[in-house]
Design a protein around this motif. Structure first.
Motif, PDB file in Angstrom:
ATOM      1  N   LEU A 157     101.617  67.563   6.411  1.00  0.00           N
ATOM      2  CA  LEU A 157     102.363  68.936   7.053  1.00  0.00           C
ATOM      3  C   LEU A 157     103.424  69.367   6.149  1.00  0.00           C
ATOM      4  O   LEU A 157     103.964  68.404   5.470  1.00  0.00           O
ATOM      5  CB  LEU A 157     102.892  68.350   8.435  1.00  0.00           C
ATOM      6  CG  LEU A 157     101.992  68.782   9.631  1.00  0.00           C
ATOM      7  CD1 LEU A 157     100.705  67.817   9.774  1.00  0.00           C
ATOM      8  CD2 LEU A 157     102.736  68.523  10.935  1.00  0.00           C
ATOM      9  N   HIS A 158     103.728  70.449   6.228  1.00  0.00           N
ATOM     10  CA  HIS A 158     104.862  71.040   5.114  1.00  0.00           C
ATOM     11  C   HIS A 158     106.223  70.320   5.802  1.00  0.00           C
ATOM     12  O   HIS A 158     106.354  70.282   6.810  1.00  0.00           O
ATOM     13  CB  HIS A 158     104.772  72.380   5.210  1.00  0.00           C
ATOM     14  CG  HIS A 158     105.840  73.317   4.201  1.00  0.00           C
ATOM     15  ND1 HIS A 158     106.942  73.318   4.307  1.00  0.00           N
ATOM     16  CD2 HIS A 158     105.335  73.469   3.034  1.00  0.00           C
ATOM     17  CE1 HIS A 158     107.572  73.678   3.242  1.00  0.00           C
ATOM     18  NE2 HIS A 158     106.337  74.102   2.192  1.00  0.00           N
ATOM     19  N   THR A 161     107.717  72.564   8.298  1.00  0.00           N
ATOM     20  CA  THR A 161     107.160  72.405   9.600  1.00  0.00           C
ATOM     21  C   THR A 161     107.445  70.967  10.326  1.00  0.00           C
ATOM     22  O   THR A 161     107.992  70.962  11.623  1.00  0.00           O
ATOM     23  CB  THR A 161     105.882  72.353   9.533  1.00  0.00           C
ATOM     24  OG1 THR A 161     105.321  73.374   8.797  1.00  0.00           O
ATOM     25  CG2 THR A 161     104.913  72.151  11.091  1.00  0.00           C
ATOM     26  N   GLU A 163     110.371  69.600  10.114  1.00  0.00           N
ATOM     27  CA  GLU A 163     111.834  69.710  10.224  1.00  0.00           C
ATOM     28  C   GLU A 163     111.960  70.703  11.773  1.00  0.00           C
ATOM     29  O   GLU A 163     112.734  70.271  12.616  1.00  0.00           O
ATOM     30  CB  GLU A 163     112.679  70.395   9.375  1.00  0.00           C
ATOM     31  CG  GLU A 163     114.097  70.616   9.611  1.00  0.00           C
ATOM     32  CD  GLU A 163     114.872  69.383   9.683  1.00  0.00           C
ATOM     33  OE1 GLU A 163     115.702  69.238  10.496  1.00  0.00           O
ATOM     34  OE2 GLU A 163     114.329  68.125   9.201  1.00  0.00           O
ATOM     35  N   VAL A 164     111.020  71.596  11.854  1.00  0.00           N
ATOM     36  CA  VAL A 164     111.137  72.436  13.006  1.00  0.00           C
ATOM     37  C   VAL A 164     110.804  71.434  14.142  1.00  0.00           C
ATOM     38  O   VAL A 164     111.318  71.573  15.377  1.00  0.00           O
ATOM     39  CB  VAL A 164     110.010  73.327  12.935  1.00  0.00           C
ATOM     40  CG1 VAL A 164     109.956  74.276  14.284  1.00  0.00           C
ATOM     41  CG2 VAL A 164     110.779  74.451  11.825  1.00  0.00           C
ATOM     42  N   MET A 165     109.427  70.598  13.805  1.00  0.00           N
ATOM     43  CA  MET A 165     109.165  69.778  15.177  1.00  0.00           C
ATOM     44  C   MET A 165     110.315  68.730  15.373  1.00  0.00           C
ATOM     45  O   MET A 165     110.457  68.432  16.502  1.00  0.00           O
ATOM     46  CB  MET A 165     108.113  68.928  14.506  1.00  0.00           C
ATOM     47  CG  MET A 165     106.898  69.874  14.316  1.00  0.00           C
ATOM     48  SD  MET A 165     105.479  68.890  13.769  1.00  0.00           S
ATOM     49  CE  MET A 165     105.121  67.644  15.147  1.00  0.00           C
ATOM     50  N   SER A 168     112.330  69.886  18.113  1.00  0.00           N
ATOM     51  CA  SER A 168     111.858  70.456  19.443  1.00  0.00           C
ATOM     52  C   SER A 168     111.691  69.246  20.413  1.00  0.00           C
ATOM     53  O   SER A 168     111.904  68.287  19.916  1.00  0.00           O
ATOM     54  CB  SER A 168     110.334  70.840  18.952  1.00  0.00           C
ATOM     55  OG  SER A 168     109.634  69.593  18.774  1.00  0.00           O
TER      56      SER A 168
END
Length: 258
Positions: A157-158, A161, A163-165, A168
């Motif tokens: 995973l990038h 991505t 970091e966004v997770m 959340s």
């Protein structure tokens, strides 16, 4: 949820729905009974579907030390609850667990596996050894967030991505079961496809992959299918490792109903 006791006394929580021949759905990393619920609902009109929390997750119990054999015993208890035998479906490391269960001689009528995450190149084992060492260290230090990030990074995973997770609400759920990443890792053994063990499995089988998945993933699926005496291979066009339940369900329905 219902519960059964596994061989070591650990309670395993499961849900049953639908009517017809029983099918037990086995999730991969981070998954719980709820994760497999969309697929279970699609299969329920023709099958009795059983989804469950693998040990250490959700409403199921846990007991140290972990061993793959204990998870095989969990499936044995679920098979008994299903009436003595059933079909199995497993995804990713859950698929590897299904293969372990069938190789151990559990009363499985037929089984299907989606993209078991084995390596086909021995050179990949060096990276796997490094991952295992780092995961063990992080979990020993209680660094659950870092263990989750390590796993997601290993899945390529990038970083953006991930970091966004991290920001959340989902992240807390992942961290809560981070210790079970070590369980999934052990299910894969040394990491290579257990060709010799699979060659002794005579149960009717189907190994499935996604047409948009990386070549190494698809190679492993094909190799596993070839190793099984009654194995067949199926590719779902356009699908990735995150297979869409509405695409997968008709394929499983056709296979399990034959």
């Amino acid at each position: 949820m219902c519960k059964v006791k596994s061989g070591d006394g650990t309670p395993i929580a499961y849900r049953r729905s639908g009517e017809g021949p029983p099918v037990i759905l086995v999730g991969g990393a981070f998954s719980t009974a709820e994760s497999e619920a969309p697929l279970a609902r699609l299969l329920a009109p023709r099958f009795t579907t059983i989804t469950y929390d693998r040990r250490g997750r959700g409403a199921s119990g846990d007991r140290a030390p972990y061993a793959v054999e204990r998870e095989v015993e969990d499936l044995a208890a679920l098979l008994a609850a299903a009436g003595g035998s059933a079909a199995l479906y497993g995804v990713s490391s859950g698929g590897a667990l299904v293969l372990e269960a069938v190789a151990a001689g559990l009363p499985v009528t037929q089984f299907a596996v989606y993209e078991p995450p084995y390596a086909t190149d021995p050179a990949a084992l060096r990276a796997r050894a490094a991952y295992t060492e780092r995961l063990t260290e992080l979990l020993a230090r209680g660094l659950r967030d870092d263990a989750v990030e390590l796993f997601l990074s290993a899945m390529e995973l990038h970083p953006a991505t991930i970091e966004v997770m991290r920001r959340s609400p989902l992240w807390a759920d992942l961290a809560a079961v981070a210790h079970t990443l070590a369980y999934d890792n052990q299910v894969l053994g040394e990491g290579l496809i257990p060709l010799r063990r699979l060659s002794a499995v005579t149960t009717r089988a189907m190994i499935v992959d996604g047409g948009a998945s990386p070549p190494v993933v698809r190679d492993a699926a094909r190799a596993a299918a070839r190793a099984l005496p009654r194995g067949r291979h199926r590719t779902l066009t356009g699908q990735t490792h995150e297979v869409a339940p509405h695409v997968l369900a008709p394929v499983l329905e056709e296979f399990f109903a034959a």
